[in-house]
Design an enzyme around this catalytic site. Structure first.
Site, PDB file in Angstrom:
ATOM      1  N   ARG A  83       0.688  -1.185   0.075  1.00 48.10           N
ATOM      2  CA  ARG A  83      -0.099  -0.070  -0.013  1.00 48.10           C
ATOM      3  C   ARG A  83       0.807   1.106   0.074  1.00 48.10           C
ATOM      4  NH1 ARG A  83      -4.314   0.644   4.420  1.00 48.10           N
ATOM      5  NH2 ARG A  83      -2.671   1.167   5.840  1.00 48.10           N
ATOM      6  N   LYS A 185      -2.535   6.723   1.109  1.00 51.56           N
ATOM      7  CA  LYS A 185      -2.431   7.088   2.560  1.00 51.56           C
ATOM      8  C   LYS A 185      -1.442   8.289   2.539  1.00 51.56           C
ATOM      9  CE  LYS A 185      -2.108   4.996   7.135  1.00 51.56           C
ATOM     10  NZ  LYS A 185      -3.613   5.036   7.461  1.00 51.56           N
ATOM     11  N   GLU A 221     -15.941   6.884   4.390  1.00 49.19           N
ATOM     12  CA  GLU A 221     -15.279   6.405   5.674  1.00 49.19           C
ATOM     13  C   GLU A 221     -16.014   7.082   6.883  1.00 49.19           C
ATOM     14  OE1 GLU A 221     -11.078   6.881   5.316  1.00 49.19           O
ATOM     15  OE2 GLU A 221     -11.222   5.467   3.687  1.00 49.19           O
TER      16      GLU A 221
END
Length: 343
Positions: A83, A185, A221
């Site tokens: 990721r 991220k 989210e």
């Protein structure tokens, strides 16, 4: 500096503790240099460093767990490596090689082994890898030098109530834009969430829930965590969107819900005006693990899931299965757990 012997492991908050050792590696002249452990907690950079002006930075979050026998477990660390590579690529940063990432995590955890909380405390060692653009620049362009680092800190529960339901409110603000950086991220996503998160807390809620930015009709989210819901017919449902960070915890729960609990699972749309079809709900992520959602307030309407004071039975089973795997009490699927060699 505080020592491990001085720690009250049973009453840890979710804050930073300087453990004395961290990992550093630099990218210069088009290649990554050999990294290693350092005791220096400071980073020196130019005032024109790219990270300070153009936000070229991404990070990861994972944990180390002390087992009942005293070993140290890492949970799906290879997924964090992958990721972070994707996040780096999104910001035109040179990704730290995935195999080097895994070895660096093991090295820094081993160097701080005394800081991994004891099994019976329920606490963990939080691990924060990060990648920042150091090269000085005036124009909007990628940096030419980068720093990859990892620091660690022992932590308790992310939400103070632990495995007790929390109440959330749907925010008018967006977390990320369509086709933006929501699936990476990157630091900017979190900076944008600070104001709506603070507003939600001032209004008496645990955090804000963000809807899809394009139509404002679907849950994306829950604060800095992913959402899941359990329907009346025991289906595990979690949102699917290019703006959502692909949570390693969420995908682990999808697998466990299907393979261990025998539930039907689905990644799809979670419409905010159809929340009454869910009998349980939760927020999930590395930091939170699972935080049961007691209620969601949407305008002047409040949806309650199972209970505002007690965790639902399926959510509890998923939590026990996941945490049991992480701490070595439940057999893990192949490849999910890696051991940290400690001398």
């Amino acid at each position: 500096m505080t020592t491990p012997e001085q720690m009250d492991w049973n009453n840890l908050g979710f804050g930073y503790t300087d453990t004395g050792k961290r990992y550093r590696a630099y990218y210069r002249n088009g290649a990554w240099e050999k990294g290693g452990i350092t005791e220096d907690a400071t980073i020196t950079m130019s005032e024109a460093a790219n990270v300070l002006h153009y936000g070229q930075t991404c990070f990861e979050g994972l944990k180390a767990y002390r087992t009942k026998s005293g070993e140290i477990n890492l949970f799906r660390v290879d997924q964090n490596a992958a990721r972070m590579r994707r996040s780096a690529e999104r910001l035109l940063m040179p990704a730290y090689p995935e195999d080097w990432f895994v070895e660096a995590v093991k090295e820094v955890v081993a160097a701080n082994a005394d800081w991994v909380p004891p099994y019976e405390s329920g606490a963990t060692l939080y691990i924060r890898p990060f990648l920042i653009g150091l090269g000085a620049s005036i124009g909007v362009s990628p940096a030419d030098e980068y720093l990859f680092g990892i620091y660690v800190s022992p932590v308790g529960a992310y939400f103070k109530g632990g495995l007790t339901p929390s109440n959330f409110v749907v925010s008018d603000y967006d977390r990320a834009a369509p086709q933006g950086t929501g699936a990476a991220k990157v630091a900017g996503n979190y900076a944008a969430s600070l104001y709506p998160g603070k507003k939600a807390k001032l209004d008496g809620y645990t955090d804000a829930i963000y809807l899809d930015p394009a139509t404002k009709t679907k849950i994306e989210e829950v604060g800095a965590a992913n959402f899941f819901g359990i329907t009346k017919d025991n289906k595990f449902v979690t949102p699917l969107s290019p703006s959502i960070l692909p949570s390693i915890t969420k995908y682990s729960l999808l697998y466990l819900a299907k393979e261990r609990l025998g539930l039907e699972v689905e990644e799809g749309d979670v419409y905010v005006d159809q929340l009454d079809q869910y009998v349980e709900a939760g927020a999930c992520g590395t930091a939170a693990v699972i935080s049961p959602v007691g209620s969601i307030t949407v305008g002047d309407k409040k949806y309650v899931f199972h209970s505002e004071t007690e965790v639902g039975p399926i959510t509890k089973r998923l939590y026990d299965e996941l945490v049991g795997i992480q701490y070595g009490d439940v057999e893990a699927p192949e490849g999910w757990i890696q051991k940290v060699p400690v001398k």
